[in-house]
Design a protein around this motif. Structure first.
Motif, PDB file in Angstrom:
ATOM      1  N   ASN A  46       0.828  -1.212   0.000  1.00  0.00           N
ATOM      2  CA  ASN A  46       0.000   0.000   0.000  1.00  0.00           C
ATOM      3  C   ASN A  46       0.863   1.262   0.000  1.00  0.00           C
ATOM      4  O   ASN A  46       0.547   2.243  -0.680  1.00  0.00           O
ATOM      5  N   ALA A  47       1.946   1.228   0.761  1.00  0.00           N
ATOM      6  CA  ALA A  47       2.826   2.400   0.833  1.00  0.00           C
ATOM      7  C   ALA A  47       3.497   2.657  -0.509  1.00  0.00           C
ATOM      8  O   ALA A  47       3.577   3.810  -0.971  1.00  0.00           O
ATOM      9  N   LEU A  48       3.996   1.603  -1.154  1.00  0.00           N
ATOM     10  CA  LEU A  48       4.679   1.783  -2.439  1.00  0.00           C
ATOM     11  C   LEU A  48       3.691   2.189  -3.534  1.00  0.00           C
ATOM     12  O   LEU A  48       3.988   3.059  -4.364  1.00  0.00           O
ATOM     13  N   VAL A  49       2.498   1.581  -3.539  1.00  0.00           N
ATOM     14  CA  VAL A  49       1.497   1.951  -4.534  1.00  0.00           C
ATOM     15  C   VAL A  49       1.069   3.405  -4.355  1.00  0.00           C
ATOM     16  O   VAL A  49       0.931   4.143  -5.340  1.00  0.00           O
ATOM     17  N   PHE A  50       0.893   3.840  -3.104  1.00  0.00           N
ATOM     18  CA  PHE A  50       0.493   5.231  -2.901  1.00  0.00           C
ATOM     19  C   PHE A  50       1.601   6.193  -3.346  1.00  0.00           C
ATOM     20  O   PHE A  50       1.321   7.228  -3.961  1.00  0.00           O
ATOM     21  N   ARG A  51       2.838   5.850  -3.057  1.00  0.00           N
ATOM     22  CA  ARG A  51       3.961   6.682  -3.529  1.00  0.00           C
ATOM     23  C   ARG A  51       3.935   6.761  -5.060  1.00  0.00           C
ATOM     24  O   ARG A  51       4.165   7.824  -5.649  1.00  0.00           O
ATOM     25  N   ARG A  52       3.620   5.656  -5.700  1.00  0.00           N
ATOM     26  CA  ARG A  52       3.523   5.629  -7.157  1.00  0.00           C
ATOM     27  C   ARG A  52       2.360   6.490  -7.642  1.00  0.00           C
ATOM     28  O   ARG A  52       2.486   7.210  -8.645  1.00  0.00           O
ATOM     29  N   LEU A  53       1.217   6.446  -6.949  1.00  0.00           N
ATOM     30  CA  LEU A  53       0.077   7.284  -7.333  1.00  0.00           C
ATOM     31  C   LEU A  53       0.447   8.765  -7.242  1.00  0.00           C
ATOM     32  O   LEU A  53       0.062   9.560  -8.106  1.00  0.00           O
ATOM     33  N   GLN A  54       1.180   9.131  -6.194  1.00  0.00           N
ATOM     34  CA  GLN A  54       1.631  10.519  -6.080  1.00  0.00           C
ATOM     35  C   GLN A  54       2.488  10.907  -7.287  1.00  0.00           C
ATOM     36  O   GLN A  54       2.347  11.997  -7.849  1.00  0.00           O
ATOM     37  N   GLN A  55       3.366   9.994  -7.681  1.00  0.00           N
ATOM     38  CA  GLN A  55       4.220  10.248  -8.840  1.00  0.00           C
ATOM     39  C   GLN A  55       3.392  10.383 -10.117  1.00  0.00           C
ATOM     40  O   GLN A  55       3.636  11.290 -10.931  1.00  0.00           O
ATOM     41  N   LEU A  56       2.378   9.515 -10.287  1.00  0.00           N
ATOM     42  CA  LEU A  56       1.550   9.562 -11.492  1.00  0.00           C
ATOM     43  C   LEU A  56       0.745  10.851 -11.584  1.00  0.00           C
ATOM     44  O   LEU A  56       0.561  11.401 -12.685  1.00  0.00           O
ATOM     45  N   VAL A  57       0.252  11.354 -10.463  1.00  0.00           N
ATOM     46  CA  VAL A  57      -0.485  12.623 -10.479  1.00  0.00           C
ATOM     47  C   VAL A  57       0.453  13.749 -10.898  1.00  0.00           C
ATOM     48  O   VAL A  57       0.089  14.612 -11.721  1.00  0.00           O
ATOM     49  N   GLY A  58       1.679  13.751 -10.359  1.00  0.00           N
ATOM     50  CA  GLY A  58       2.663  14.764 -10.762  1.00  0.00           C
ATOM     51  C   GLY A  58       2.965  14.699 -12.243  1.00  0.00           C
ATOM     52  O   GLY A  58       3.088  15.731 -12.917  1.00  0.00           O
ATOM     53  N   ILE A  59       3.061  13.476 -12.781  1.00  0.00           N
ATOM     54  CA  ILE A  59       3.304  13.303 -14.221  1.00  0.00           C
ATOM     55  C   ILE A  59       2.118  13.823 -15.026  1.00  0.00           C
ATOM     56  O   ILE A  59       2.285  14.552 -16.012  1.00  0.00           O
ATOM     57  N   ALA A  60       0.894  13.458 -14.614  1.00  0.00           N
ATOM     58  CA  ALA A  60      -0.296  13.894 -15.342  1.00  0.00           C
ATOM     59  C   ALA A  60      -0.403  15.412 -15.382  1.00  0.00           C
ATOM     60  O   ALA A  60      -0.835  15.992 -16.389  1.00  0.00           O
ATOM     61  N   LEU A  61       0.002  16.074 -14.313  1.00  0.00           N
ATOM     62  CA  LEU A  61      -0.092  17.538 -14.243  1.00  0.00           C
ATOM     63  C   LEU A  61       0.849  18.235 -15.222  1.00  0.00           C
ATOM     64  O   LEU A  61       0.710  19.443 -15.466  1.00  0.00           O
ATOM     65  N   TRP A  97      -4.722  17.202 -18.927  1.00  0.00           N
ATOM     66  CA  TRP A  97      -4.869  16.645 -17.587  1.00  0.00           C
ATOM     67  C   TRP A  97      -4.830  17.750 -16.533  1.00  0.00           C
ATOM     68  O   TRP A  97      -5.586  17.722 -15.555  1.00  0.00           O
ATOM     69  N   ARG A  98      -3.933  18.701 -16.732  1.00  0.00           N
ATOM     70  CA  ARG A  98      -3.813  19.803 -15.753  1.00  0.00           C
ATOM     71  C   ARG A  98      -5.125  20.576 -15.658  1.00  0.00           C
ATOM     72  O   ARG A  98      -5.604  20.878 -14.569  1.00  0.00           O
ATOM     73  N   GLU A  99      -5.729  20.860 -16.807  1.00  0.00           N
ATOM     74  CA  GLU A  99      -7.010  21.580 -16.817  1.00  0.00           C
ATOM     75  C   GLU A  99      -8.087  20.762 -16.094  1.00  0.00           C
ATOM     76  O   GLU A  99      -8.861  21.306 -15.295  1.00  0.00           O
ATOM     77  N   ARG A 100      -8.124  19.455 -16.380  1.00  0.00           N
ATOM     78  CA  ARG A 100      -9.133  18.586 -15.756  1.00  0.00           C
ATOM     79  C   ARG A 100      -8.940  18.511 -14.239  1.00  0.00           C
ATOM     80  O   ARG A 100      -9.901  18.635 -13.468  1.00  0.00           O
ATOM     81  N   LEU A 101      -7.709  18.302 -13.804  1.00  0.00           N
ATOM     82  CA  LEU A 101      -7.448  18.159 -12.374  1.00  0.00           C
ATOM     83  C   LEU A 101      -7.629  19.478 -11.633  1.00  0.00           C
ATOM     84  O   LEU A 101      -8.176  19.514 -10.523  1.00  0.00           O
ATOM     85  N   HIS A 102      -7.180  20.586 -12.236  1.00  0.00           N
ATOM     86  CA  HIS A 102      -7.357  21.894 -11.605  1.00  0.00           C
ATOM     87  C   HIS A 102      -8.832  22.215 -11.412  1.00  0.00           C
ATOM     88  O   HIS A 102      -9.220  22.808 -10.395  1.00  0.00           O
ATOM     89  N   ILE A 149      -7.455  19.838  -7.833  1.00  0.00           N
ATOM     90  CA  ILE A 149      -6.245  19.031  -7.646  1.00  0.00           C
ATOM     91  C   ILE A 149      -5.076  19.773  -8.298  1.00  0.00           C
ATOM     92  O   ILE A 149      -5.004  19.876  -9.527  1.00  0.00           O
ATOM     93  N   ARG A 150      -4.170  20.299  -7.475  1.00  0.00           N
ATOM     94  CA  ARG A 150      -3.042  21.078  -8.004  1.00  0.00           C
ATOM     95  C   ARG A 150      -1.691  20.461  -7.669  1.00  0.00           C
ATOM     96  O   ARG A 150      -0.657  20.959  -8.100  1.00  0.00           O
ATOM     97  N   SER A 151      -1.702  19.402  -6.899  1.00  0.00           N
ATOM     98  CA  SER A 151      -0.452  18.732  -6.532  1.00  0.00           C
ATOM     99  C   SER A 151      -0.762  17.284  -6.181  1.00  0.00           C
ATOM    100  O   SER A 151      -1.934  16.877  -6.125  1.00  0.00           O
ATOM    101  N   ALA A 152       0.277  16.514  -5.931  1.00  0.00           N
ATOM    102  CA  ALA A 152       0.094  15.104  -5.596  1.00  0.00           C
ATOM    103  C   ALA A 152      -0.690  14.964  -4.290  1.00  0.00           C
ATOM    104  O   ALA A 152      -0.532  15.780  -3.375  1.00  0.00           O
TER     105      ALA A 152
END
Length: 513
Positions: free
Chosen positions: A62-77, A82-87, A91-94
């Motif tokens: 769970n810890a490694l997957v969540f760290r990966r999700l944080q990384q994926l959100v940063g990549i998408a931004l 994606w930035r327009e959709r998340l903003h 959602i402006r950061s991981a």
């Protein structure tokens, strides 16, 4: 470090070590192209802990997957769309925790089209960089084309991970005979379809078996394939697996005995078909392989005695969520949502696959440790009677149970296929049932039910299938007040009245508006 040392804090620390800060906060598209693969992180995790990643403690996963999700959100931004959709959704950061992750909006097929078809504007690394594969859906319900784009490098990683998991924890248990061992698939006329490329990619990476991507097969071809010495497993769409006894009518007793695993695609296989398979192939075990266009292997049934599907650790984040996108509790039903964890260059966050699942207890060793869930029906498997919504899956189960108790006819034993037709304009709901002897079954049921029996059957069964949010309407009087008429119609096997999609799937519900 030993496995005993891994509490939540230590797991979080190890995850941060595996994906360090400089990799977590990517600043450019060029940075994305240089990122180490997530598959490499899973392997490194295994080296550090001394056990394969899929057997590591759930806290660490769970810890490694969540760290990966944080990384994926940063990549998408990094991507403008994606930035327009998340903003738009704040959602402006991981995300700082899973509660924040669940604020990310769910994606659907429309989002997938906008991101990965036409200009393919949702790609972080542009298509003209090369190294991608385009995969199409062969069975979309709305008849419109649907494509997704993958990095070939990351696709190969996922094939290797899921193939190894299948071999170690699913097929290895059933294909125990002497070599050679065989794994066939009859999926996909067209290799651009996800079922042809992606599932085939996984199956071709199962260690210790010989893989054959057969495509649709005739009886002589099946007979030829089953003449090979050694134990065999075959994966196909549900309808294709159901036809195997008929298709294999000419098989020798030795060939029948060599068939050990029948794997069917997304959905459920009627009890009638299971019984036919097991009567014809004396040694076969029937397992589910659940996949989708965006997810080459969502869940695997590891044990034929339990319907639970297990996620492949480290492949996707699989969420079962309520109508607000929040995780449901164990034992509760929700919508299946998948985020591909190997998608640096083509992220697609929180995609609804169109299926309902029940969240089950996690598999927690010895052996694999992973999340589990159970298929509950398609999201579209809803019966709309005026303003009330009924689960078609639950409605069928309730109708089957009441019919069995009232007439002795068990639909699971006699039905080849079932399908609801809901004619909303003229307010008629029909359950079509394909059987061997349509006339005889009709006469027997009508005799047992009597003149008003069918209506009573539906009005007593349907309230059981109301959703949690409509349960105050759960009584026969409310069904009567809808003004609906109800029919139970037995039709011959392969009747054109029961409609199929272009890829041979039988939807549970056909809604006539």
């Amino acid at each position: 470090m030993t496995m005993m040392d891994l509490d939540v804090a230590t797991s979080t620390e190890l995850a941060a070590r595996l994906i360090p800060e400089e990799e977590l906060r990517v600043r450019s598209v060029d940075d994305v192209t240089r990122l180490p693969s997530f598959a490499g992180k899973l392997e490194e995790c295994g080296r550090l802990t001394g056990v394969p990643y899929c057997e590591s403690p759930l806290d660490l996963q769970n810890a490694l997957v969540f760290r990966r999700l944080q990384q994926l959100v940063g990549i998408a931004l990094l991507n403008p769309l994606w930035r327009e959709r998340l903003h738009y959704f704040g959602i402006r950061s991981a995300p700082a925790d899973m509660s924040e992750w669940e604020r990310i909006p769910l994606s659907d097929k429309t989002v997938q089209r906008d991101m990965f078809m036409g200009a393919r504007a949702g790609m972080v690394v542009p298509l003209d960089s090369g190294g991608f594969e385009v995969v199409a859906s062969g069975g979309t319900g709305d008849g419109m084309p649907l494509e997704i784009v993958y990095s070939l490098r990351e696709l190969r990683d996922t094939y290797r991970i899921s193939g190894a998991f299948m071999g170690a924890y699913q097929l290895g248990r059933y294909l125990r005979g002497p070599a050679p061992r065989w794994l066939f698939t009859t999926l996909a006329d067209y290799q651009m379809w996800s079922s042809g490329t992606m599932v085939g990619g996984v199956l071709s990476h199962v260690p210790g078996v010989n893989y054959i991507g057969a495509g649709p097969v005739s009886a002589p071809v099946l007979e030829h394939m089953f003449s090979y010495p050694g134990h065999k497993a075959l994966m196909g769409i549900t309808a294709g697996i159901a036809l195997l006894p008929e298709l294999g009518a000419g098989l020798s007793p030795q060939a029948r005995a060599s068939f050990r695993v029948a794997m069917y695609g997304s959905g459920s296989l009627p009890q009638r078909k299971r019984d036919e398979l097991q009567a014809f192939f004396p040694n076969v075990s029937i397992l589910s392989y659940f996949a989708a266009t965006q997810a080459e292997c969502v869940g695997l049934q590891l044990d034929h005695n339990s319907p639970a599907l297990s996620a492949v650790p480290g492949l996707h984040l699989v969420e079962i969520v309520d109508e607000h996108g929040r995780a449901v509790a164990e034992g509760e039903e929700g919508e299946l949502v998948v985020t591909r964890l190997h998608a640096d260059e083509t992220p697609l966050l929180r995609l609804k696959l169109g299926d309902r699942m029940i969240r089950r207890s996690a598999l927690n060793g010895p052996g694999p440790r992973t999340e589990r869930f159970e298929f509950a029906g398609r999201t579209a498997d809803v019966l709309h009677l005026n303003d009330s919504q009924y689960s078609a899956t639950l409605a069928y189960a309730a109708l089957r149970e009441r019919l069995r108790s009232m007439t002795g006819v068990d639909l699971d034993l006699v039905a080849h296929e079932v399908q609801f037709h809901n004619h909303r304009e003229d307010r008629t709901l029909t359950l079509l049932v394909a059987v061997d002897d349509a006339e005889g079954t009709t006469a027997a049921v009508e005799h047992a039910l009597g003149p008003s029996g069918t209506r009573q059957l539906f009005t007593q069964a349907l309230p059981i299938s109301l959703s949690l949010f409509n349960d105050r309407e759960a009584n026969a009087a409310a069904i009567e007040q809808t003004g609906y008429g109800f029919r139970l119609a037995f039709v011959p096997r392969s009747s054109p009245q029961i409609e199929q999609t272009t890829v041979g799937k039988t939807p549970l519900v056909r809604d006539r508006g």
